[in-house]
Design an enzyme around this catalytic site. Sequence first.
Site, PDB file in Angstrom:
ATOM      1  N   ARG A 105     -12.024  56.729  54.431  1.00 46.11           N
ATOM      2  CA  ARG A 105     -10.658  56.264  54.188  1.00 46.11           C
ATOM      3  C   ARG A 105      -9.859  57.251  53.352  1.00 46.11           C
ATOM      4  O   ARG A 105      -8.686  56.989  53.083  1.00 46.11           O
ATOM      5  CB  ARG A 105     -10.692  54.929  53.439  1.00 46.11           C
ATOM      6  CG  ARG A 105     -10.575  53.685  54.325  1.00 46.11           C
ATOM      7  CD  ARG A 105     -10.820  52.499  53.433  1.00 46.11           C
ATOM      8  NE  ARG A 105     -10.139  51.298  53.789  1.00 46.11           N
ATOM      9  CZ  ARG A 105     -10.720  50.243  54.365  1.00 46.11           C
ATOM     10  NH1 ARG A 105     -11.963  50.300  54.726  1.00 46.11           N
ATOM     11  NH2 ARG A 105     -10.044  49.146  54.576  1.00 46.11           N
TER      12      ARG A 105
ATOM     13  N   LYS B 281     -10.623  46.976  64.078  1.00 48.17           N
ATOM     14  CA  LYS B 281     -11.819  47.840  63.984  1.00 48.17           C
ATOM     15  C   LYS B 281     -13.102  47.005  63.992  1.00 48.17           C
ATOM     16  O   LYS B 281     -14.057  47.337  64.683  1.00 48.17           O
ATOM     17  CB  LYS B 281     -11.782  48.682  62.688  1.00 48.17           C
ATOM     18  CG  LYS B 281     -10.579  49.600  62.570  1.00 48.17           C
ATOM     19  CD  LYS B 281     -10.676  50.500  61.346  1.00 48.17           C
ATOM     20  CE  LYS B 281     -10.685  49.767  60.027  1.00 48.17           C
ATOM     21  NZ  LYS B 281      -9.445  49.014  59.744  1.00 48.17           N
TER      22      LYS B 281
ATOM     23  N   ARG C 149     -10.085  35.577  53.454  1.00 48.30           N
ATOM     24  CA  ARG C 149     -10.522  36.641  52.550  1.00 48.30           C
ATOM     25  C   ARG C 149      -9.569  36.745  51.376  1.00 48.30           C
ATOM     26  O   ARG C 149      -8.352  36.623  51.555  1.00 48.30           O
ATOM     27  CB  ARG C 149     -10.553  37.971  53.313  1.00 48.30           C
ATOM     28  CG  ARG C 149     -11.915  38.319  53.846  1.00 48.30           C
ATOM     29  CD  ARG C 149     -11.871  39.520  54.746  1.00 48.30           C
ATOM     30  NE  ARG C 149     -11.300  40.715  54.133  1.00 48.30           N
ATOM     31  CZ  ARG C 149     -11.310  41.910  54.711  1.00 48.30           C
ATOM     32  NH1 ARG C 149     -11.854  42.066  55.909  1.00 48.30           N
ATOM     33  NH2 ARG C 149     -10.780  42.964  54.122  1.00 48.30           N
TER      34      ARG C 149
ATOM     35  N   ARG D  70      -2.423  47.127  50.714  1.00 49.83           N
ATOM     36  CA  ARG D  70      -3.440  47.763  51.562  1.00 49.83           C
ATOM     37  C   ARG D  70      -2.782  48.648  52.624  1.00 49.83           C
ATOM     38  O   ARG D  70      -3.292  49.716  52.959  1.00 49.83           O
ATOM     39  CB  ARG D  70      -4.312  46.686  52.223  1.00 49.83           C
ATOM     40  CG  ARG D  70      -5.250  46.015  51.214  1.00 49.83           C
ATOM     41  CD  ARG D  70      -5.793  44.697  51.713  1.00 49.83           C
ATOM     42  NE  ARG D  70      -6.676  44.812  52.846  1.00 49.83           N
ATOM     43  CZ  ARG D  70      -6.949  43.798  53.687  1.00 49.83           C
ATOM     44  NH1 ARG D  70      -6.404  42.613  53.506  1.00 49.83           N
ATOM     45  NH2 ARG D  70      -7.775  43.977  54.682  1.00 49.83           N
TER      46      ARG D  70
ATOM     47  N   ARG E 169      -5.924  35.280  59.512  1.00 48.64           N
ATOM     48  CA  ARG E 169      -7.367  35.483  59.729  1.00 48.64           C
ATOM     49  C   ARG E 169      -8.194  34.534  58.871  1.00 48.64           C
ATOM     50  O   ARG E 169      -7.930  34.362  57.691  1.00 48.64           O
ATOM     51  CB  ARG E 169      -7.702  36.934  59.372  1.00 48.64           C
ATOM     52  CG  ARG E 169      -9.145  37.298  59.564  1.00 48.64           C
ATOM     53  CD  ARG E 169      -9.334  38.785  59.659  1.00 48.64           C
ATOM     54  NE  ARG E 169      -9.191  39.490  58.388  1.00 48.64           N
ATOM     55  CZ  ARG E 169      -9.368  40.800  58.246  1.00 48.64           C
ATOM     56  NH1 ARG E 169      -9.664  41.541  59.286  1.00 48.64           N
ATOM     57  NH2 ARG E 169      -9.227  41.362  57.072  1.00 48.64           N
TER      58      ARG E 169
END
Length: 214
Positions: A88, A13, A159, A170, A127
């Site tokens: 969300r 996204k 992160r 998540r 990531r």
Amino acid sequence: MNIILLGPPGAGKGTQAAMLMNRYNIPQISTGEILRAAVQNQSLMGLKAKEYMDAGDLVPDEVVVGIVRERLQADDCDGGFILDGFPRTLPQADALKQSLEELNMPLDAVVSLQVETDVLVERLTGRRTCRSCGKVYHLQYDPPAQNNTCSCGGKLEQRDDDCEETIRNRMQVYHQQTAPLEDYYRDANLLSVIDGMAEISDVHEQIILTLQNC
Ligand code: AMP
């Protein structure tokens, strides 16, 4: 062009929102980024949000609904916006609907990016983000030229919520609370589903084609 990008964590996204932002010259509104900035600034909101974010849980609806409502009223949203990571939950979607009606900003499209769970986990664990400029790398698929260092010279970091245990939570949160939004927007005739496993540029082209048909 008023757009929502839906999809699980790691679906792309943020990447696609940045490409759309450049193409249409409209802002990307990422609630995750706004919250991470609040955490870094140690604002009251950031301090409250941190414990939810670290656990991979959702920050309470009233917090994010307020953030987005205020952000949508900024001048740079006059020509449109790309919502990335919001809504969300169903209450967030209802609150957004009400805000957009009041602000006279009807939605044009909701694009849902579909990616298999194993691929999502692989994308998120690899990531790395530049602390200085925010550029995103992947250790395997898009590694930095110099170990742990961005092309701008900034230090790359992982992160806090991109560790495997938090990622699993998540994903669960996504399936329980966010996935029902697909039906919500399908019923409103706004939903387009796109294969998010294709090349980044191909996903972008698919989104453009979808938006042209809106
Ligand atoms: P993201 O960068 O979109 O993956 O978001 C990172 C984290 O910020 C999420 O795991 C949540 O804890 C929080 N967050 C971001 N957007 C929302 C939202 N719309 N509602 C609740 N929490 C959110």
